[in-house]
Enzyme design. Structure first.
Site, PDB file in Angstrom:
ATOM      1  NE  ARG A   1      -3.673  -2.095  -0.646  1.00  0.00           N
ATOM      2  CZ  ARG A   1      -4.003  -3.777  -0.144  1.00  0.00           C
ATOM      3  NH1 ARG A   1      -2.644  -3.747  -1.565  1.00  0.00           N
ATOM      4  NH2 ARG A   1      -4.091  -4.221  -0.357  1.00  0.00           N
TER       5      ARG A   1
ATOM      6  CB  SER B   1      -9.229  -2.955   4.274  1.00  0.00           C
ATOM      7  OG  SER B   1     -10.100  -3.427   3.939  1.00  0.00           O
TER       8      SER B   1
ATOM      9  CD  GLU C   1      -5.973  -0.460   2.776  1.00  0.00           C
ATOM     10  OE1 GLU C   1      -6.015  -1.474   3.389  1.00  0.00           O
ATOM     11  OE2 GLU C   1      -5.921  -0.630   1.179  1.00  0.00           O
TER      12      GLU C   1
HETATM   13  C1  FAD Z   1     -15.709  -0.991  -1.843  1.00  0.00           C
HETATM   14  C2  FAD Z   1     -14.190  -0.580  -1.158  1.00  0.00           C
HETATM   15  C3  FAD Z   1     -13.251  -1.823  -1.481  1.00  0.00           C
HETATM   16  C4  FAD Z   1     -12.292  -1.855  -2.035  1.00  0.00           C
HETATM   17  N1  FAD Z   1     -11.075  -2.693  -2.393  1.00  0.00           N
HETATM   18  C5  FAD Z   1     -10.061  -2.036  -2.463  1.00  0.00           C
HETATM   19  C6  FAD Z   1      -8.988  -3.611  -2.408  1.00  0.00           C
HETATM   20  O1  FAD Z   1      -9.502  -4.691  -2.228  1.00  0.00           O
HETATM   21  N2  FAD Z   1      -7.755  -3.585  -2.859  1.00  0.00           N
HETATM   22  C7  FAD Z   1      -7.005  -2.189  -2.127  1.00  0.00           C
HETATM   23  O2  FAD Z   1      -6.117  -1.905  -2.880  1.00  0.00           O
HETATM   24  N3  FAD Z   1      -8.388  -1.078  -2.518  1.00  0.00           N
HETATM   25  C8  FAD Z   1      -9.172  -1.259  -1.706  1.00  0.00           C
HETATM   26  N4  FAD Z   1     -10.149   0.146  -1.594  1.00  0.00           N
HETATM   27  C9  FAD Z   1      -9.223   1.159  -1.823  1.00  0.00           C
HETATM   28  C10 FAD Z   1      -9.693   1.807  -3.117  1.00  0.00           C
HETATM   29  O3  FAD Z   1      -9.972   1.890  -3.682  1.00  0.00           O
HETATM   30  C11 FAD Z   1      -8.161   2.146  -3.102  1.00  0.00           C
HETATM   31  O4  FAD Z   1      -7.224   2.500  -2.324  1.00  0.00           O
HETATM   32  C12 FAD Z   1      -8.234   2.828  -4.495  1.00  0.00           C
HETATM   33  O5  FAD Z   1      -6.582   2.489  -5.098  1.00  0.00           O
HETATM   34  C13 FAD Z   1      -7.895   4.345  -4.598  1.00  0.00           C
HETATM   35  O6  FAD Z   1      -8.010   4.933  -5.673  1.00  0.00           O
HETATM   36  P1  FAD Z   1      -8.945   6.025  -5.491  1.00  0.00           P
HETATM   37  O7  FAD Z   1      -8.850   6.927  -7.272  1.00  0.00           O
HETATM   38  O8  FAD Z   1     -10.302   6.282  -5.238  1.00  0.00           O
HETATM   39  O9  FAD Z   1      -7.835   7.400  -4.799  1.00  0.00           O
HETATM   40  P2  FAD Z   1      -8.364   8.414  -4.173  1.00  0.00           P
HETATM   41  O10 FAD Z   1      -9.327   8.189  -2.763  1.00  0.00           O
HETATM   42  O11 FAD Z   1      -8.408   9.292  -4.779  1.00  0.00           O
HETATM   43  O12 FAD Z   1      -7.678   8.974  -3.876  1.00  0.00           O
HETATM   44  C14 FAD Z   1      -6.289   8.210  -2.295  1.00  0.00           C
HETATM   45  C15 FAD Z   1      -5.400   9.226  -2.226  1.00  0.00           C
HETATM   46  O13 FAD Z   1      -4.204   8.917  -3.820  1.00  0.00           O
HETATM   47  C16 FAD Z   1      -4.058  10.683  -4.214  1.00  0.00           C
HETATM   48  N5  FAD Z   1      -3.708  10.178  -5.405  1.00  0.00           N
HETATM   49  C17 FAD Z   1      -4.886  10.096  -6.149  1.00  0.00           C
HETATM   50  N6  FAD Z   1      -5.230  10.214  -7.896  1.00  0.00           N
HETATM   51  C18 FAD Z   1      -3.831  10.801  -7.686  1.00  0.00           C
HETATM   52  C19 FAD Z   1      -3.107  11.254  -8.329  1.00  0.00           C
HETATM   53  N7  FAD Z   1      -3.487  10.771  -9.580  1.00  0.00           N
HETATM   54  N8  FAD Z   1      -1.431  11.453  -8.280  1.00  0.00           N
HETATM   55  C20 FAD Z   1      -1.558  11.733  -7.539  1.00  0.00           C
HETATM   56  N9  FAD Z   1      -2.040  11.416  -6.280  1.00  0.00           N
HETATM   57  C21 FAD Z   1      -3.056  10.715  -6.648  1.00  0.00           C
HETATM   58  C22 FAD Z   1      -4.892  11.277  -3.146  1.00  0.00           C
HETATM   59  O14 FAD Z   1      -4.363  12.316  -3.355  1.00  0.00           O
HETATM   60  C23 FAD Z   1      -4.911  10.440  -1.911  1.00  0.00           C
HETATM   61  O15 FAD Z   1      -3.837  10.434  -0.936  1.00  0.00           O
HETATM   62  C24 FAD Z   1     -11.411  -0.129  -1.832  1.00  0.00           C
HETATM   63  C25 FAD Z   1     -12.445   0.798  -1.413  1.00  0.00           C
HETATM   64  C26 FAD Z   1     -14.146   0.819  -0.933  1.00  0.00           C
HETATM   65  C27 FAD Z   1     -14.710   1.685  -1.003  1.00  0.00           C
END
Ligand code: FAD
Length: 292
Positions: A164, A214, A284
């Site tokens: 992560r 999570s 996380e």
């Molecule tokens: C129902 C559910 C299930 C999930 N299952 C999983 C799973 O199985 N495995 C897992 O790893 N995660 C899981 N997640 C968490 C999440 O989907 C992941 O961590 C995902 O990678 C986050 O992406 P995001 O675009 O939503 O990031 P955001 O939530 O928008 O941002 C997360 C972080 O990334 C940074 N960020 C985002 N985009 C950029 C960019 N382009 N450049 C620089 N920084 C950036 C943001 O500033 C922030 O600090 C789950 C979430 C939910 C709601």
């Protein structure tokens, strides 16, 4: 700020976050191109505004005071293309859409991500993973915008991926695009694997309620969900936020929760698990923004 790019003022971020919580952004912009991102970054620097980048906001708790300065949300930069064994995706593309594109092109390696609801940029930032797969295993390279508005390509090794974790967490780089390197596979087998992972998710996770997935990282040699379950914390609720009764690692928004409710539940869970097992549960989920 630039008049050409769609910028909203004082926009509630609860509209965008997966937990349906979070105060307003002073400004939020939805760029459609790398040039627009670059021009937003330059202007924010000139205006002395801090920048926060959001992907799909699926791994965030945005505090109730909202976010100071400019939020750049990349979801309008979402093109995906496939060439031979490689998929090139913009940072704002949905990771799930990338897995669908891979399956359509009989490319294997991304099945694990079939149900991860983030963007490509968020997946790189977090090194998202599930069911034994991790983003770093299939990333070839990533294009970023550096804090002095330069465009740079980073190889997989240069991204310093860990559990992560990636280099992007240690600097102000904005991920613009990623190239995934995949292997030939059978499209039916790939689809079956994706369906299997998605049905496992549906059976174990509270997908019918808002959450951020999570909440805690896996502690070494243990599982956050097991420690929380064994501490009898499932169903614990503060305000409208509750430790899921379906999956102990999730905190769900059951009744108009705000970010303070989420943080109260997190702190309570951390305190109880620490007392019971002498293990600190590290979050996380990213907690960002200002207090109200
Ligand atoms: C129902 C559910 C299930 C999930 N299952 C999983 C799973 O199985 N495995 C897992 O790893 N995660 C899981 N997640 C968490 C999440 O989907 C992941 O961590 C995902 O990678 C986050 O992406 P995001 O675009 O939503 O990031 P955001 O939530 O928008 O941002 C997360 C972080 O990334 C940074 N960020 C985002 N985009 C950029 C960019 N382009 N450049 C620089 N920084 C950036 C943001 O500033 C922030 O600090 C789950 C979430 C939910 C709601």
């Amino acid at each position: 700020m630039d008049k050409q790019i769609n910028i909203l003022k004082n926009e509630p971020l609860s509209k965008y976050s997966f937990t349906r919580t979070g105060g307003p952004a002073d400004f939020i912009a939805f760029p459609k191109s790398v040039d627009e991102v670059r021009s937003l970054v330059k202007q924010a620097k000139n205006d002395d505004l801090p920048i926060t980048v959001l992907g799909n906001a699926s791994n965030l708790i945005i505090k109730d005071g909202g976010i100071n300065g400019l939020v750049i949300m990349l979801t309008d930069m979402n093109s995906i293309s496939c060439d031979n064994h490689e998929i090139v995706a913009d940072a704002g593309a949905s990771y799930i859409d990338v897995t669908i594109e891979a399956q359509r092109n009989s490319l294997s390696g991304l099945e694990f991500a079939a149900g991860i609801p983030g963007s490509v940029g968020g997946a790189i930032y977090m090194n998202a993973g599930a069911y034994g797969g991790e983003t770093d295993k299939i990333v070839k390279s990533v294009v970023v915008l550096t804090n002095d508005a330069q465009i740079k390509s980073l190889s997989n090794q240069e991204l310093h991926f860990g559990y992560r974790h990636s280099l992007i967490q240690e600097n102000d780089y904005i991920v613009l695009q990623a190239t995934f390197e995949l292997q030939s596979g059978d499209s039916n087998d790939i689809q079956l694997e994706m369906d299997h992972f998605n049905s496992l998710r549906a059976s174990k996770q509270p997908l019918d309620l808002p959450s951020c997935g999570s909440v805690f990282k896996r502690p070494v040699g243990n599982f956050a969900g097991k420690l929380i379950h064994d501490s009898g914390l499932q169903g614990y609720q503060s305000g409208g936020a509750q430790v899921s009764t379906k999956h102990a690692g999730f905190i769900v928004n059951v009744d108009h929760a705000n970010a303070t409710d989420y943080l109260d539940v997190i702190h309570h869970v951390q305190a109880v698990v620490e007392t019971n097992y002498n293990i600190h549960l590290e979050t996380e989920v990213r907690i960002i923004g200002r207090d109200k």
